[in-house]
Every structure is written in C-alpha cells, then in structure tokens.
Design an enzyme around this catalytic site. Structure first.
Site, mmCIF file in Angstrom:
data_model
loop_
_atom_site.group_PDB
_atom_site.id
_atom_site.type_symbol
_atom_site.label_atom_id
_atom_site.label_comp_id
_atom_site.label_asym_id
_atom_site.label_seq_id
_atom_site.Cartn_x
_atom_site.Cartn_y
_atom_site.Cartn_z
ATOM 1 N N ASP A 86 0.922 -1.171 -0.013
ATOM 2 C CA ASP A 86 -0.003 -0.040 0.036
ATOM 3 C C ASP A 86 0.910 1.215 0.171
ATOM 4 O O ASP A 86 1.996 1.109 -0.486
ATOM 5 C CB ASP A 86 -1.109 0.020 1.195
ATOM 6 C CG ASP A 86 -2.563 0.617 1.045
ATOM 7 O OD1 ASP A 86 -2.226 1.843 1.076
ATOM 8 O OD2 ASP A 86 -3.283 0.160 0.453
ATOM 9 N N ASP A 87 0.437 2.239 0.578
ATOM 10 C CA ASP A 87 1.056 3.628 0.595
ATOM 11 C C ASP A 87 2.466 3.607 1.183
ATOM 12 O O ASP A 87 2.581 2.732 2.020
ATOM 13 C CB ASP A 87 0.130 4.606 1.312
ATOM 14 C CG ASP A 87 0.479 6.118 0.957
ATOM 15 O OD1 ASP A 87 1.557 6.449 0.283
ATOM 16 O OD2 ASP A 87 -0.364 6.916 1.313
ATOM 17 N N LYS A 187 -3.914 -0.761 -6.996
ATOM 18 C CA LYS A 187 -5.018 0.172 -6.181
ATOM 19 C C LYS A 187 -4.552 1.500 -6.202
ATOM 20 O O LYS A 187 -3.751 1.840 -6.140
ATOM 21 C CB LYS A 187 -5.076 -0.413 -4.786
ATOM 22 C CG LYS A 187 -5.761 0.620 -3.850
ATOM 23 C CD LYS A 187 -5.905 0.187 -2.308
ATOM 24 C CE LYS A 187 -6.205 1.095 -1.483
ATOM 25 N NZ LYS A 187 -5.998 0.765 0.064
ATOM 26 N N ASP A 189 -5.524 5.200 -5.607
ATOM 27 C CA ASP A 189 -6.318 6.046 -4.670
ATOM 28 C C ASP A 189 -6.632 7.552 -5.194
ATOM 29 O O ASP A 189 -5.989 7.632 -6.566
ATOM 30 C CB ASP A 189 -5.393 6.219 -3.422
ATOM 31 C CG ASP A 189 -5.978 6.080 -2.117
ATOM 32 O OD1 ASP A 189 -7.435 6.576 -2.114
ATOM 33 O OD2 ASP A 189 -5.688 5.613 -1.128
ATOM 34 N N TRP A 255 -13.350 6.217 -2.383
ATOM 35 C CA TRP A 255 -14.270 6.083 -1.161
ATOM 36 C C TRP A 255 -15.652 6.467 -1.572
ATOM 37 O O TRP A 255 -16.206 7.430 -0.580
ATOM 38 C CB TRP A 255 -13.633 7.155 -0.065
ATOM 39 C CG TRP A 255 -11.999 7.323 -0.275
ATOM 40 C CD1 TRP A 255 -10.930 6.629 -0.196
ATOM 41 C CD2 TRP A 255 -11.660 8.496 -0.990
ATOM 42 N NE1 TRP A 255 -9.746 7.184 -0.596
ATOM 43 C CE2 TRP A 255 -10.125 8.429 -0.976
ATOM 44 C CE3 TRP A 255 -12.131 9.866 -1.494
ATOM 45 C CZ2 TRP A 255 -9.344 9.394 -1.423
ATOM 46 C CZ3 TRP A 255 -11.234 10.734 -1.769
ATOM 47 C CH2 TRP A 255 -10.020 10.666 -2.009
ATOM 48 N N GLY A 256 -16.162 5.982 -2.499
ATOM 49 C CA GLY A 256 -17.655 6.168 -2.633
ATOM 50 C C GLY A 256 -17.890 7.724 -3.064
ATOM 51 O O GLY A 256 -19.141 7.777 -3.370
ATOM 52 N N ARG A 272 -14.198 1.234 -4.182
ATOM 53 C CA ARG A 272 -14.774 1.443 -2.973
ATOM 54 C C ARG A 272 -15.701 2.518 -2.924
ATOM 55 O O ARG A 272 -16.152 3.280 -3.740
ATOM 56 C CB ARG A 272 -13.560 2.379 -2.143
ATOM 57 C CG ARG A 272 -12.229 1.421 -1.808
ATOM 58 C CD ARG A 272 -12.551 0.873 -0.427
ATOM 59 N NE ARG A 272 -12.507 2.053 0.448
ATOM 60 C CZ ARG A 272 -11.540 2.448 1.052
ATOM 61 N NH1 ARG A 272 -10.384 2.134 0.754
ATOM 62 N NH2 ARG A 272 -11.755 3.307 1.826
ATOM 63 N N ASP A 276 -12.490 5.040 4.707
ATOM 64 C CA ASP A 276 -11.656 3.940 5.324
ATOM 65 C C ASP A 276 -12.512 3.128 6.354
ATOM 66 O O ASP A 276 -13.023 3.759 7.370
ATOM 67 C CB ASP A 276 -10.484 4.519 5.883
ATOM 68 C CG ASP A 276 -9.521 4.887 4.423
ATOM 69 O OD1 ASP A 276 -9.773 4.923 3.329
ATOM 70 O OD2 ASP A 276 -8.458 5.271 4.981
HETATM 71 C C1 GLA Z 1 -6.684 5.859 1.531
HETATM 72 C C2 GLA Z 1 -7.236 4.685 1.219
HETATM 73 C C3 GLA Z 1 -6.588 3.513 2.269
HETATM 74 C C4 GLA Z 1 -5.262 3.660 2.227
HETATM 75 C C5 GLA Z 1 -4.606 4.959 2.540
HETATM 76 C C6 GLA Z 1 -3.006 5.060 2.315
HETATM 77 O O1 GLA Z 1 -6.971 6.586 2.688
HETATM 78 O O2 GLA Z 1 -8.624 4.755 1.227
HETATM 79 O O3 GLA Z 1 -6.987 2.254 2.072
HETATM 80 O O4 GLA Z 1 -4.709 3.170 1.292
HETATM 81 O O5 GLA Z 1 -5.007 5.729 1.871
HETATM 82 O O6 GLA Z 1 -2.644 6.425 2.687
#
Ligand code: GLA
Length: 614
Positions: A86-87, A187, A189, A255-256, A272, A276
C-alpha cells in the site's frame, strides 16, 4: 428545408417531450454489456494488504514474513492470493520521470546498476505462489502526504520530486509497474484529487503544489465526477494495454465519492463504496451499508468494495470472535473483496480458522457473482440472500446488528424458493440442520449472525427472475442526476424486489413481490448470452413516486434492436404486460424514458415487476 417541413419539425419538437427525451445518448441501447471486461477478477479478489497493520511503516521483511505465514497456515490454500503493497513505498520522482523506490524499506529492489526495481520482489512472490499488488494515486500526490504528515516514510525532495502520483505519468508509471516490475494488481487512490486545495495544510506546509480539488468529500455538487471518471477510465484503458494477458486487477479507490457507483464497473474491477474502515462495529456496519443496497452493480469482473477486512483488529480481534464472524459473513455474502489487513504473524488460531472457512469463502467466490441482497430489515435484524450458481441454492445471512438479543427469521418466499422441504446447512458449524418446512428461525445474540446454505425448488419454476441473476445485470444508467446524487450510503439506485428507497413494488394499487425498481431515465443491460427464449415483465410507474411527476415510456431492446415500446404511461395507469421473444439475444436492455419531468426533479419511480427470462 421548405417552410412546411420546418413548421412540421418545430411542431414535432414542441408537442412531443418523449421524443425530445429520446435524444439522450445514454438512454439509447448500447447493444452490448458495457462493463469493464478486462482484468482477472471473475470472483472477488482475496489476499492481504499491509495498510491497517503497518500504515507507511511497512518493510519488505514484514510483508514477506506475513506472506510466509499465509502460505504455512493454510490461508493461501483457502484462496488468499494477492500480497499487496500500500502507501509508503516511494522515495521520489526522478528527473527521468521514473519513480525511485525506497530501498531502505525494500532492499530487494536494489539493482547492481540502474534504478531500483521491484522485479525481484514480484518474482519472489510469484515463486511462492502469490500474486503481487501495488498502490498509487490518480492525482499527483498520495494519501499519506495529506493525512500522515508525521510519517517517517513520505516522499522527499522538491515539490516536483514529491509528486509520485500517476497524473501526467499514467502511461510510463503503469508500464513500469506491470511490464518492468511484473505486478498483478494495482489500487489507485484519489487523495491527489481531493486534499491539495489552496489553503489546505498540505499546501500551506510548502511541501506540495496546489491543485483545485476535483473531489470535495461529501459534496456532489462541488465534485467534478465527470473529470474523475475520465481520469480513472484512462487508467483502465492503459492497464488493458500494458497487460496484454489480462492478468491484473484494477482497484478504484475514491471512497464512494464522485458517483463512482455509477461508473466504477465500466472502468475497473472493484471500487470503494465508502471511507476507510476502522476496527469498530459502527464503522464496519457503516461500510457494509454503503454496499448492501447496490446488488445490481456487482457481478463477475466488477465488485462493490466496502474496504478491507478489519478482522484481527480492535473490535474484531480474537476476543471478539462473534463480531469477527459477522464481519466475515457480511463481506462474504455481498461478494466483497476479501483482503485481510492485520499482522498474521501474531494471529490467534481461532482467527485463522475463521478466515479459512471454506464453505463461507465458497459463498463469496461463487461463480455466478450475484451479490447477496437485503430481503428483510427491521432496524436491528437484517437478512441477506445470495442466489448461488447451483439451481435452487441460496446463501443466507441473518445478522443482529444490535446490542440486545433478537430473533432472525427467513422464509422460502424471501429465498425465492417454493414452500416445501428445504435442505439447510449451517456454514459456520459446517453441519446440516434437520430438513425443514416453513420459516427458519434462529435466536441471535447481540452482534451475532447465522450463515446458511439452503437448497430447494426455485419459486419461478423453469423461468429465471432477473433478481436471481443480478451478476448478469449492469446498471448502465441509474436515473439519478449526478449532481443531485446524495453521498454513497444513501440509496436511490435500482434495486431488486423493491423501489430504490426499499419499499415494496406497487403499480396502480397492485403489489408485486418481485422485479426491479428504479428511477426512470435508467437503462439496464442484462447479459442473456443467447440462453433464453422469452422475456416477460409487467411495467409501470411505481405508486410510491410523486404523483405530479410526468410520464414514462418503457422500451425493451435485444442486441440494440427494438423489441417493445409502451405508450407514455402516467402514475396510476395500469401496468403494461411485456412478453417478447429473445432467442439468440446476447444482451437485453430495459430502458425507462421520462417525458415531462421538471428540470430539477428526480425522474419518477418505475417498476419492471415480475421481470423474468424463460
Ligand atoms: C486511503 C485509502 C486507504 C489507504 C490509505 C493510504 O485512505 O482509502 O485504503 O490506502 O489511503 O494512505
């Protein structure tokens, strides 16, 4: 044009609002099943993501030791295949446009000469039998840069060097990630589009460039959903280009926001539906709710994503097995991706056992790809039913969301089965229950759930109700004007056996138990794949709509050719019977065109009641 023809045209336009509405391009039949159709997500992706366990303080060793554990403890064999990053993995963007990997975090990325590469990393994971995933952002910057200012692992350098997101580098970055480095999952973002506005903390810190936000969280009017869609669509197209073998997954992560429900399935494999998850009961239910009324949006290759599993953390740890089991049951029945997010090296055996329950996983991974749908909801107990690919088989979850004991009840009608003997298996206990007739009843302690597989005779006999094959339905246009769309968790989108607001379907005073409810100005594509002879339905305006709210024309198309068109119907008018041959048809389309809806009003509610394929 003669004066006479001009007059005729003018008259036609003035007197025929239905014709004017017909010119809307998106309500014309597409003649195809216009979902993304690329990538390798025939069933919901399963795997592990380090974010909720380690945030940006992740290392190669931490990920590898979890991967080794997943291999040893049976989770890999149970289906968890993707090991994602991830990040936090990036150091900076180089002058040559490439991204420098943070080799202090991933020593394996060091090369003898030339820039660091993840090639050895992905080869290592592949050799272990896993697939490898990575993370980026569709904008210029990533989420940690806005939300984790204290992280020791933020990109470094000048403002330009800190811009590690895809924007402006889409093609070269995706080529590097897939062709050079060999990843199988990305993924993408969206914080780069949301969190770097003038005056924001990220910008006033002087470390990041300012950009007008295309996403303003919770504000559909200020958000530029069209631009956001265009950017993700481009990523989706490029991914199919840099992955000629199609072996990749594209996870869309706004995120929707930005009406992603409407376009996620056209451009990617999962999207998404909410912000989160955090490991609390409330957050889990909130994220579940953002997906649970979107049963018509998911199907093979395209999944609603209520976020990763919080199992193993907070209110879902080994001291909360009831909650953990419910969380897993809910994600499984709505066909959500199953991405574990805790440090499995310290997992209690009971949690590993829970996450590897083969029968529960099989429900999530069922090939038909139907998302379970809500058939009962009294505010505390909800019942979800998911039609499985074997004829007459249904998965069922009865869940007590509350903190007081309750009873869960489900009957044959709710499962679309005929009354009569039902074979019932308890999937958590992994045992058959005595064959029953009539309603099934279970005591549900606080936060507990029961998960079943039930087999019986389908209520629709030889016909197939559209509600039984939601995985083959694509909501091409959902009837909601983008800019009046409320946040993702509010319903209002097409539903099975209910109006978009969850009420029973009713046309001209007559109730219908089955069918699809939607707003007009909607277009649904059904992948019939030449498997059926006839389509039948009873269509009309739903009684729960606004009486003053215009007329609607119902149209049915087969592979883009007109099969049926109703006269304009108003609310209160008797439903029309539709019965059309569909032999040889690949894609059936159901279109409801609103005539004289006022400019800002929502189009009227319509019902495709008793919609069936024969
Ligand atoms: C967002 C995403 C999370 C994660 C963070 C990483 O908030 O929704 O799932 O990947 O970034 O910074």
């Amino acid at each position: 044009m003669t004066k006479k023809t001009l007059l005729a045209v003018a008259l036609a336009i003035a007197s025929c609002p239905v014709l004017a509405a017909e010119t809307r391009d998106d309500l014309q039949p597409s003649g195809r099943f216009s979902v993304y159709g690329h990538g390798a997500a025939a069933t919901p992706p399963m795997g592990w993501n380090p974010w909720n366990a380690f945030r940006t303080e992740v290392t190669q060793d931490k990920i590898l030791s979890v991967a080794e554990t997943i291999k040893k403890n049976g989770l890999q064999a149970a289906g968890y295949r993707y090991i994602n990053i991830d990040d936090g993995w990036w150091l900076h963007r180089r002058a040559d446009g490439g991204i420098q990997i943070r080799t202090s975090m991933f020593p394996m990325a060091k090369t003898a000469s030339g820039p660091p590469s993840f090639r050895r990393w992905t080869e290592h994971l592949h050799a272990m039998g896993f697939k490898a995933g990575i993370y980026t952002d569709v904008g210029r910057n990533a989420c940690s840069q806005a939300h984790d200012p204290k992280s020791p692992n933020l990109p470094v350098g000048t403002t330009a060097e800190r811009e590690i997101g895809l924007s402006g580098f889409e093609y070269s970055d995706l080529r590097t990630v897939f062709e050079e480095w060999g990843f199988d999952y990305v993924k993408v973002d969206a914080c780069g589009l949301a969190d770097f506005a003038a005056g924001s903390a990220s910008v006033t810190s002087g470390r990041y460039g300012e950009s007008r936000p295309l996403i303003v969280r919770g504000d559909a009017v200020a958000t530029d959903a069209d631009k956001v869609e265009t950017m993700y669509a481009r990523v989706g197209r490029l991914l199919s280009q840099v992955n000629p073998d199609g072996d990749y997954v594209f996870s869309i992560c706004p995120w929707g926001e930005a009406a992603v429900r409407d376009w996620g399935g056209r451009h990617g494999n999962l999207w998404r539906t909410s912000e989160d998850i955090v490991p609390t009961w409330k957050s889990m239910l909130h994220n579940f709710d953002s997906t649970s009324r979107r049963e018509l949006y998911a199907g093979p290759g395209r999944w609603n994503d209520p976020d990763m599993l919080a199992i193993g953390l907070g209110e879902f740890d080994a001291d909360h097995l009831v909650e953990a089991r419910t969380h897993f049951s809910l994600w499984s029945i709505v066909s959500a991706p199953l991405l574990i997010g805790f440090d499995l090296n310290h997992a209690a055996p009971a949690l590993v056992e829970l996450l590897s329950n083969k029968e529960v996983i099989a429900v999530n991974q069922d090939a038909a790809g139907n998302q379970g749908r809500l058939v009962a909801d009294d505010g505390q107990v909800q019942v979800l039913v998911k039609p499985l690919s074997v004829r007459g088989e249904r998965a069922v979850v009865l869940v007590n969301r509350g903190d007081t004991p309750a009873e869960g009840v489900v009957d044959a009608r709710q499962m679309r089965l005929k009354d009569g003997a039902l074979q019932v298996r308890d999937l958590w206990a992994q045992r058959d229950l005595p064959a029953t007739q009539g309603a099934l009843r279970f005591p549900l302690p606080p936060r507990a759930s029961v998960m079943l597989k039930v087999k019986g005779e389908p209520a629709s006999g030889d016909a197939t109700a559209l509600g039984e094959i939601t995985g083959r339905i694509h909501v091409a246009v959902d009837g909601l004007p983008i800019y009046s769309a409320k946040p993702a968790e509010v319903s209002g989108t097409p539903r099975v056996d209910a109006t978009p607001y969850g009420k029973p379907l009713q046309v001209a005073g007559q109730a219908y138990a089955g069918g699809i409810g939607a707003h007009a100005n909607s277009r649904l594509e059904v992948l019939t794949s030449k498997a059926f002879r006839r389509f039948s339905a009873v269509a009309g305006l739903d009684d729960s709509g606004d009486a003053a709210n215009g007329n609607v024309v119902f149209k049915v198309y087969g592979d883009g050719k007109p099969l049926y068109e109703s006269a304009p119907l108003r609310r209160g008018a008797k439903a029309v019977r539709i019965d059309v041959p569909v032999s040889g048809v690949q894609v059936l389309e159901l279109v409801a065109v609103a005539g004289d809806t006022g400019k800002d009003a929502l189009p009227p509610l319509v019902a495709w009641a008793d919609a069936q394929l024969h």
